[in-house]
Design a protein around this motif. Sequence first.
Motif, PDB file in Angstrom:
ATOM      1  N   GLN A 103     -25.864 -12.911 -18.393  1.00 15.18           N
ATOM      2  CA  GLN A 103     -24.779 -13.268 -19.184  1.00 15.18           C
ATOM      3  C   GLN A 103     -23.994 -14.362 -18.317  1.00 15.18           C
ATOM      4  O   GLN A 103     -22.847 -14.130 -18.279  1.00 15.18           O
ATOM      5  CB  GLN A 103     -24.157 -11.982 -19.394  1.00 15.18           C
ATOM      6  CG  GLN A 103     -24.830 -10.781 -20.210  1.00 15.18           C
ATOM      7  CD  GLN A 103     -25.019 -11.019 -21.714  1.00 15.18           C
ATOM      8  OE1 GLN A 103     -24.367 -12.007 -22.253  1.00 15.18           O
ATOM      9  NE2 GLN A 103     -26.054 -10.575 -22.067  1.00 15.18           N
ATOM     10  N   LYS A 104     -24.832 -15.035 -17.712  1.00 18.24           N
ATOM     11  CA  LYS A 104     -24.162 -16.159 -16.938  1.00 18.24           C
ATOM     12  C   LYS A 104     -22.925 -16.728 -17.777  1.00 18.24           C
ATOM     13  O   LYS A 104     -22.028 -16.836 -16.938  1.00 18.24           O
ATOM     14  CB  LYS A 104     -25.165 -17.144 -16.341  1.00 18.24           C
ATOM     15  CG  LYS A 104     -24.419 -18.078 -15.278  1.00 18.24           C
ATOM     16  CD  LYS A 104     -25.459 -18.881 -14.466  1.00 18.24           C
ATOM     17  CE  LYS A 104     -24.850 -19.640 -13.296  1.00 18.24           C
ATOM     18  NZ  LYS A 104     -23.411 -20.492 -13.717  1.00 18.24           N
ATOM     19  N   LEU A 126     -20.154 -14.192 -17.463  1.00 19.12           N
ATOM     20  CA  LEU A 126     -19.391 -14.218 -16.091  1.00 19.12           C
ATOM     21  C   LEU A 126     -19.023 -15.202 -15.561  1.00 19.12           C
ATOM     22  O   LEU A 126     -17.727 -15.063 -14.983  1.00 19.12           O
ATOM     23  CB  LEU A 126     -20.682 -13.872 -15.117  1.00 19.12           C
ATOM     24  CG  LEU A 126     -20.459 -13.752 -13.723  1.00 19.12           C
ATOM     25  CD1 LEU A 126     -19.638 -12.458 -13.569  1.00 19.12           C
ATOM     26  CD2 LEU A 126     -21.723 -13.461 -12.730  1.00 19.12           C
ATOM     27  N   ASP A 127     -19.150 -16.438 -16.161  1.00 19.85           N
ATOM     28  CA  ASP A 127     -18.670 -17.670 -15.587  1.00 19.85           C
ATOM     29  C   ASP A 127     -16.930 -17.668 -16.258  1.00 19.85           C
ATOM     30  O   ASP A 127     -16.044 -17.743 -15.419  1.00 19.85           O
ATOM     31  CB  ASP A 127     -19.388 -18.881 -15.687  1.00 19.85           C
ATOM     32  CG  ASP A 127     -20.481 -19.110 -15.222  1.00 19.85           C
ATOM     33  OD1 ASP A 127     -20.446 -18.670 -14.042  1.00 19.85           O
ATOM     34  OD2 ASP A 127     -21.162 -20.197 -15.450  1.00 19.85           O
ATOM     35  N   ALA A 128     -16.998 -17.284 -17.558  1.00 15.49           N
ATOM     36  CA  ALA A 128     -15.883 -17.204 -18.166  1.00 15.49           C
ATOM     37  C   ALA A 128     -14.823 -16.181 -17.599  1.00 15.49           C
ATOM     38  O   ALA A 128     -13.597 -16.399 -17.308  1.00 15.49           O
ATOM     39  CB  ALA A 128     -15.737 -16.736 -19.583  1.00 15.49           C
ATOM     40  N   MET A 129     -15.438 -14.959 -17.265  1.00 12.22           N
ATOM     41  CA  MET A 129     -14.822 -13.844 -16.439  1.00 12.22           C
ATOM     42  C   MET A 129     -14.064 -14.262 -15.104  1.00 12.22           C
ATOM     43  O   MET A 129     -13.111 -13.905 -14.676  1.00 12.22           O
ATOM     44  CB  MET A 129     -15.639 -12.700 -16.588  1.00 12.22           C
ATOM     45  CG  MET A 129     -15.710 -11.921 -17.938  1.00 12.22           C
ATOM     46  SD  MET A 129     -16.464 -10.391 -17.635  1.00 12.22           S
ATOM     47  CE  MET A 129     -18.363 -10.896 -17.460  1.00 12.22           C
ATOM     48  N   ARG A 130     -14.927 -14.929 -14.298  1.00 10.41           N
ATOM     49  CA  ARG A 130     -14.479 -15.571 -12.995  1.00 10.41           C
ATOM     50  C   ARG A 130     -13.429 -16.195 -13.138  1.00 10.41           C
ATOM     51  O   ARG A 130     -12.641 -16.375 -12.294  1.00 10.41           O
ATOM     52  CB  ARG A 130     -15.494 -16.242 -12.288  1.00 10.41           C
ATOM     53  CG  ARG A 130     -16.824 -15.123 -11.843  1.00 10.41           C
ATOM     54  CD  ARG A 130     -17.661 -15.801 -10.957  1.00 10.41           C
ATOM     55  NE  ARG A 130     -18.548 -14.763 -10.312  1.00 10.41           N
ATOM     56  CZ  ARG A 130     -18.654 -13.816  -9.492  1.00 10.41           C
ATOM     57  NH1 ARG A 130     -17.362 -13.492  -9.026  1.00 10.41           N
ATOM     58  NH2 ARG A 130     -19.579 -13.087  -9.213  1.00 10.41           N
ATOM     59  N   ALA A 131     -13.369 -17.205 -14.139  1.00  7.90           N
ATOM     60  CA  ALA A 131     -12.177 -18.108 -14.392  1.00  7.90           C
ATOM     61  C   ALA A 131     -10.834 -17.608 -15.046  1.00  7.90           C
ATOM     62  O   ALA A 131      -9.878 -17.989 -14.693  1.00  7.90           O
ATOM     63  CB  ALA A 131     -12.614 -19.257 -15.256  1.00  7.90           C
ATOM     64  N   ARG A 132     -11.146 -16.418 -15.718  1.00  9.88           N
ATOM     65  CA  ARG A 132     -10.118 -16.088 -16.374  1.00  9.88           C
ATOM     66  C   ARG A 132      -9.221 -14.761 -15.959  1.00  9.88           C
ATOM     67  O   ARG A 132      -8.281 -14.868 -15.807  1.00  9.88           O
ATOM     68  CB  ARG A 132     -10.501 -15.791 -18.077  1.00  9.88           C
ATOM     69  CG  ARG A 132      -9.411 -15.320 -18.795  1.00  9.88           C
ATOM     70  CD  ARG A 132      -8.280 -16.232 -19.043  1.00  9.88           C
ATOM     71  NE  ARG A 132      -8.634 -17.281 -19.903  1.00  9.88           N
ATOM     72  CZ  ARG A 132      -7.613 -18.231 -20.094  1.00  9.88           C
ATOM     73  NH1 ARG A 132      -6.249 -17.945 -19.989  1.00  9.88           N
ATOM     74  NH2 ARG A 132      -8.005 -19.419 -20.941  1.00  9.88           N
TER      75      ARG A 132
END
Length: 295
Positions: free
Chosen positions: A209-210, A213-219
């Motif tokens: 789910q990259k 995951l990228d969105a979660m790390r940013a937000r």
Amino acid sequence: MSLPVIAILMPGDMGHGVGAALSGAGHTVLTCLAGRSEATRTLAARAGMQDTETLTALVERADVILSILPPSAAVSLATEIAAAMRETGSTPVYVDCNAISPATAREAAGAIATAGAVFIDAGIIGLAPGKGGGTRFYVSGADVSAMLALDGKGFQVISLGEEVGRASAMKMVYAALTKGTWTLQTAVMLAAEKLGLTEELTTEFAFSQKPALDAMRARIPRLPADSGRWIGEMEEIAATFADAGVTSGFHDGAADIFRVLAQTPFAAETRETIDAGRTMEDALAVYAQVDMKKD
């Protein structure tokens, strides 16, 4: 012909961005800074907004008033402005741009109707003007011409018809996805943190789910700065869904997540002062310390 005088209450992140766009387009832009913080005064000055010092003076000078403030204050401001209209005899067009349910929009419209002024229901989607473009004002009401006249002046104006509440409903269903998704992601990662699975879950997400995951790390590390004002928005979304016969549970839960974030030390930050170096893992370790038990 002279351009209409626009008043904006209040010049926060979105309000000052809209004010800057309108003043840049040649409009006189007013606000009232009585009791406002130094940070708000700085934003207003940066946007070229003039302080009228009192709401009565603002009502007397404005042709159009844009209400842009936390949803919990929408009806009380409409009521206060309606009283000032009756006192002065001035009836500027009143545009409620807040993240409120259709029912709350109709309540605000009722307050303005007591003064005999035009009411426009509006919902703002997108970042503030000047922060990447694409700001859209969805509007509805019997006469939305005052807002359509501002189309292209730093933002787009889109009419949804004559029914008050349609524009607010548009904002509700849109934010139900965006902010609802952010709170779901935060809840997932917070549960993993409390269960001791953060590292393992992020490893799996990196594989399967990259993009998420990228969105979660940013937000996720940035949410507390806005959490306090977004609690009310989630409650308005929950009420909108309930009135539509759809479960309110998702966004009741979203409000709970924002309540947790509002109790963290990071909630004292603004969008300008957020620690850009804070990681998702750093944030989760702090979020997990908040007592989530309800009374």
